[in-house]
Design a protein around this motif. Sequence first.
Motif, PDB file in Angstrom:
ATOM      1  N   GLY B 148       0.827  -1.202   0.000  1.00 21.00           N
ATOM      2  CA  GLY B 148       0.000   0.000   0.000  1.00 21.00           C
ATOM      3  C   GLY B 148       0.860   1.250   0.000  1.00 21.00           C
ATOM      4  O   GLY B 148       1.956   1.269   0.559  1.00 21.00           O
ATOM      5  N   ASN B 149       0.359   2.301  -0.645  1.00 16.45           N
ATOM      6  CA  ASN B 149       1.046   3.590  -0.612  1.00 16.45           C
ATOM      7  C   ASN B 149       0.632   4.309   0.678  1.00 16.45           C
ATOM      8  O   ASN B 149      -0.559   4.484   0.921  1.00 16.45           O
ATOM      9  N   PRO B 150       1.586   4.700   1.523  1.00 15.48           N
ATOM     10  CA  PRO B 150       1.223   5.307   2.807  1.00 15.48           C
ATOM     11  C   PRO B 150       0.362   6.564   2.678  1.00 15.48           C
ATOM     12  O   PRO B 150      -0.336   6.924   3.618  1.00 15.48           O
ATOM     13  N   TRP B 151       0.384   7.217   1.519  1.00 11.51           N
ATOM     14  CA  TRP B 151      -0.428   8.415   1.331  1.00 11.51           C
ATOM     15  C   TRP B 151      -1.896   8.062   1.129  1.00 11.51           C
ATOM     16  O   TRP B 151      -2.787   8.871   1.333  1.00 11.51           O
ATOM     17  N   ASP B 152      -2.160   6.841   0.683  1.00  6.56           N
ATOM     18  CA  ASP B 152      -3.525   6.324   0.505  1.00  6.56           C
ATOM     19  C   ASP B 152      -3.343   4.847   0.188  1.00  6.56           C
ATOM     20  O   ASP B 152      -2.880   4.497  -0.898  1.00  6.56           O
ATOM     21  N   SER B 161      10.731  -1.315  -6.433  1.00  4.92           N
ATOM     22  CA  SER B 161      11.172  -1.213  -5.029  1.00  4.92           C
ATOM     23  C   SER B 161      10.048  -0.615  -4.176  1.00  4.92           C
ATOM     24  O   SER B 161      10.254   0.332  -3.409  1.00  4.92           O
ATOM     25  N   GLY B 162       8.836  -1.154  -4.298  1.00  2.00           N
ATOM     26  CA  GLY B 162       7.655  -0.587  -3.656  1.00  2.00           C
ATOM     27  C   GLY B 162       7.683  -0.684  -2.142  1.00  2.00           C
ATOM     28  O   GLY B 162       7.297   0.255  -1.439  1.00  2.00           O
ATOM     29  N   GLY B 163       8.130  -1.820  -1.606  1.00  3.49           N
ATOM     30  CA  GLY B 163       8.195  -1.988  -0.157  1.00  3.49           C
ATOM     31  C   GLY B 163       9.204  -1.031   0.459  1.00  3.49           C
ATOM     32  O   GLY B 163       8.952  -0.430   1.507  1.00  3.49           O
ATOM     33  N   SER B 164      10.353  -0.863  -0.188  1.00  4.27           N
ATOM     34  CA  SER B 164      11.392   0.052   0.301  1.00  4.27           C
ATOM     35  C   SER B 164      10.849   1.482   0.359  1.00  4.27           C
ATOM     36  O   SER B 164      11.023   2.192   1.355  1.00  4.27           O
ATOM     37  N   ALA B 165      10.171   1.902  -0.726  1.00  3.49           N
ATOM     38  CA  ALA B 165       9.662   3.277  -0.803  1.00  3.49           C
ATOM     39  C   ALA B 165       8.555   3.495   0.224  1.00  3.49           C
ATOM     40  O   ALA B 165       8.534   4.519   0.920  1.00  3.49           O
ATOM     41  N   ALA B 166       7.633   2.528   0.351  1.00  2.00           N
ATOM     42  CA  ALA B 166       6.523   2.670   1.294  1.00  2.00           C
ATOM     43  C   ALA B 166       7.049   2.740   2.727  1.00  2.00           C
ATOM     44  O   ALA B 166       6.579   3.551   3.533  1.00  2.00           O
ATOM     45  N   ALA B 167       8.045   1.911   3.053  1.00  2.00           N
ATOM     46  CA  ALA B 167       8.597   1.886   4.408  1.00  2.00           C
ATOM     47  C   ALA B 167       9.243   3.220   4.774  1.00  2.00           C
ATOM     48  O   ALA B 167       9.075   3.720   5.880  1.00  2.00           O
ATOM     49  N   VAL B 168       9.953   3.806   3.825  1.00  2.00           N
ATOM     50  CA  VAL B 168      10.629   5.084   4.098  1.00  2.00           C
ATOM     51  C   VAL B 168       9.598   6.226   4.159  1.00  2.00           C
ATOM     52  O   VAL B 168       9.659   7.087   5.034  1.00  2.00           O
ATOM     53  N   ALA B 169       8.619   6.192   3.254  1.00  2.00           N
ATOM     54  CA  ALA B 169       7.587   7.239   3.239  1.00  2.00           C
ATOM     55  C   ALA B 169       6.757   7.215   4.523  1.00  2.00           C
ATOM     56  O   ALA B 169       6.377   8.254   5.040  1.00  2.00           O
ATOM     57  N   HIS B 485      10.072  17.365   1.294  1.00  2.00           N
ATOM     58  CA  HIS B 485      10.604  16.085   1.782  1.00  2.00           C
ATOM     59  C   HIS B 485      10.385  15.880   3.273  1.00  2.00           C
ATOM     60  O   HIS B 485      10.568  14.787   3.780  1.00  2.00           O
ATOM     61  N   THR B 486      10.035  16.941   3.998  1.00  2.00           N
ATOM     62  CA  THR B 486       9.811  16.765   5.436  1.00  2.00           C
ATOM     63  C   THR B 486       8.342  16.479   5.736  1.00  2.00           C
ATOM     64  O   THR B 486       7.971  16.226   6.868  1.00  2.00           O
ATOM     65  N   GLN B 487       7.500  16.512   4.693  1.00  2.00           N
ATOM     66  CA  GLN B 487       6.075  16.265   4.896  1.00  2.00           C
ATOM     67  C   GLN B 487       5.774  14.782   4.699  1.00  2.00           C
ATOM     68  O   GLN B 487       6.112  14.202   3.679  1.00  2.00           O
ATOM     69  N   GLY B 488       5.138  14.208   5.707  1.00  2.00           N
ATOM     70  CA  GLY B 488       4.844  12.775   5.646  1.00  2.00           C
ATOM     71  C   GLY B 488       3.346  12.532   5.666  1.00  2.00           C
ATOM     72  O   GLY B 488       2.565  13.430   5.977  1.00  2.00           O
ATOM     73  N   PRO B 489       2.931  11.300   5.347  1.00  2.00           N
ATOM     74  CA  PRO B 489       1.507  10.974   5.349  1.00  2.00           C
ATOM     75  C   PRO B 489       0.921  10.992   6.762  1.00  2.00           C
ATOM     76  O   PRO B 489       1.522  10.432   7.683  1.00  2.00           O
ATOM     77  N   GLU B 490      -0.227  11.630   6.910  1.00  2.00           N
ATOM     78  CA  GLU B 490      -0.857  11.836   8.216  1.00  2.00           C
ATOM     79  C   GLU B 490      -1.089  10.543   8.998  1.00  2.00           C
ATOM     80  O   GLU B 490      -0.881  10.477  10.202  1.00  2.00           O
ATOM     81  N   ASN B 491      -1.522   9.495   8.291  1.00  2.00           N
ATOM     82  CA  ASN B 491      -1.848   8.242   8.977  1.00  2.00           C
ATOM     83  C   ASN B 491      -0.623   7.509   9.518  1.00  2.00           C
ATOM     84  O   ASN B 491      -0.742   6.490  10.182  1.00  2.00           O
ATOM     85  N   PHE B 492       0.556   8.000   9.178  1.00  2.00           N
ATOM     86  CA  PHE B 492       1.786   7.350   9.645  1.00  2.00           C
ATOM     87  C   PHE B 492       2.672   8.358  10.376  1.00  2.00           C
ATOM     88  O   PHE B 492       3.884   8.306  10.301  1.00  2.00           O
ATOM     89  N   ALA B 493       2.046   9.285  11.076  1.00  2.00           N
ATOM     90  CA  ALA B 493       2.803  10.353  11.756  1.00  2.00           C
ATOM     91  C   ALA B 493       3.638   9.783  12.907  1.00  2.00           C
ATOM     92  O   ALA B 493       3.306   8.759  13.472  1.00  2.00           O
TER      93      ALA B 493
END
Lengths: 95, 493
Positions: B148-152, B161-169, B485-493
């Motif tokens: 899943g994309n952490p933004w939605d 490299s979807g898992g790597s990107a999602a984990a960092v995001a 780059h300092t803004q992250g997805p709300e559900n993963f604050a």
Amino acid sequence: MSLTKQQVQHVATLARLKLEDSEVADVVGKLSRIVDFVDQLQAADTDDVVPMAHPLNMSQRLRADEVSEPNQRDIAQRNASSTAKGYYLVPKVLE
Amino acid sequence: MTSASAGGPLHQRTLAELADGLGKGEFSSRELTGALLARIEGHGETLNAFITVTAEGAMLQADRADKARANGDAGPLNGLPIVHKDLFCTKDVLTTCGSKMLQDFVSPYDAAVVERLSQAGAVMLAKTNMDEFAMGSSNETSFFGPVGNPWDTRLSPGGSSGGSAAAVAARLLPAATGTDTGGSIRQPAALTGTVGLKPTYGRVSRFGMVAFASSLDQAGVITRSAEDAAMLLGVMAGIDPRDSTCVDHPVPDYVAGLQKSVAGLKIGVVRQHFDEGLDAQCAQRVRDSLAALEHVGAKLVEIDLPNIGLSVPTYYVVAPAECSSNMSRFDGVRFGHRCDDPEDLFDLYSRTRGEGFGAEVKRRIMTGTYVLSAGYYDAYYLKAQKVRQLISRDFKDAFANVDVIAGPTTPTAAFAIGEKTDDPITMYLNDIYTIGANLAGLPGISVPCGFVDGLPVGLQLVGPHFAEETVLSCAHQYQLLTDWHTQGPENFA
């Protein structure tokens, strides 16, 4: 260009890939679509162009042919499904 | 959206900020590793970002790092967390490549990338989910399911490299390794609002990195800042006798290089990259970011890459051709899945491969076998290698006049899981702006440059061979000007 079912089965044989009957129609359709798409390349003028064999157009670095590691067969064979006496087992090839 | 600050919770901090905290004794690596493992446990399953979590090994490595620091023996990444894409071989830990074929595979050795990061003191916490054998742009081809994309979470994080990107995001980790064959680091970085760096072909050793297309594959990183990418690249880059394509080229101090100003930097803007395929709002974000760089002294130069429009079809001949040869090693004999009760050798090979590979991998093996088969080799494979040369030459000509090329990383922001799976070409066109750098072996980076309807968009910077310093410093200078780059997805604050 549309590939035939026979062509797809031939390619699958070359690739040593068993396709289930239920998969074949989908593979024929999608492979035909991909071949159509890459056919755009035919329009490019490539007279006198040397094909690119390396992304930096460099030649391969060579090394001396020397033993660099001990044999680790036992460790390597842990990942094999079928071994005996240090060999890998496959179905009988010669009668 | 939430913003990070240097004194905030550990999971919000960048690698550089964590290094600082560890150095000052603010917290130990054991504390840091424990905190991140707890976050992985809480959020990892929601996103399906990991295939294997190595909690026990991570705590051991963390303790070792704390001990090394106490003894005055800390490496450059001592005690810092990392996760590896699951196609980097890790000794005694599963390496699945997101495939049924390798679901039980345990490598007898570490990949060069894993080894170097570990020797520098980094702590491995997990192996990340990915498209099967890195063949995909959405992480949907994984045998272990989509990420899943952490933004939605209904959207794809991109791939492979979807898992790597999602984990960092999602702020589960500050950094992850990835690999990029046609955009597999930069595209998911763009779609998740992270930084994705693909170095020059040959900059980083491919030893122990399971091969997909050997003339295109390159290892890199996904982070939240260009600074962190520079820290990691400095450790990962350099000659390795075990990879004959790894280039013996000096490794500069990438972190020191970040300070270089963009004043006078000539940035090429490719006309073809703003054609009709690009979403209008994404185009605007990219133009805004270019204007920001121009404002601090960079010079924008319009350029042409006349053959770039052929990069996707070229790639979909070259990459599958190389894939079909590389995948021939999966024969059910030495490692990987093996079918039950084979009748003969042919049956062993074809049934093992038919059962072990997923649909997209089969499609690419089939495409590759077709373009290499008798009667089609010249028309497809050789032709594509010639067009590849033309594309590469276009870049070379462009770099005679500009220092770096900038443009969009992807044509749109993140798309829904399932949206592009019916037609392979629709999926392949996701990588339209990233593939050129792979064909020409060039370094590229994607940095977050804004949002479209709440979803992140990436700015791509591509440099000449071995100009990672330029690409990284330009990205870093841009990040000094902006806070995307300092803004992250709300559900993963």
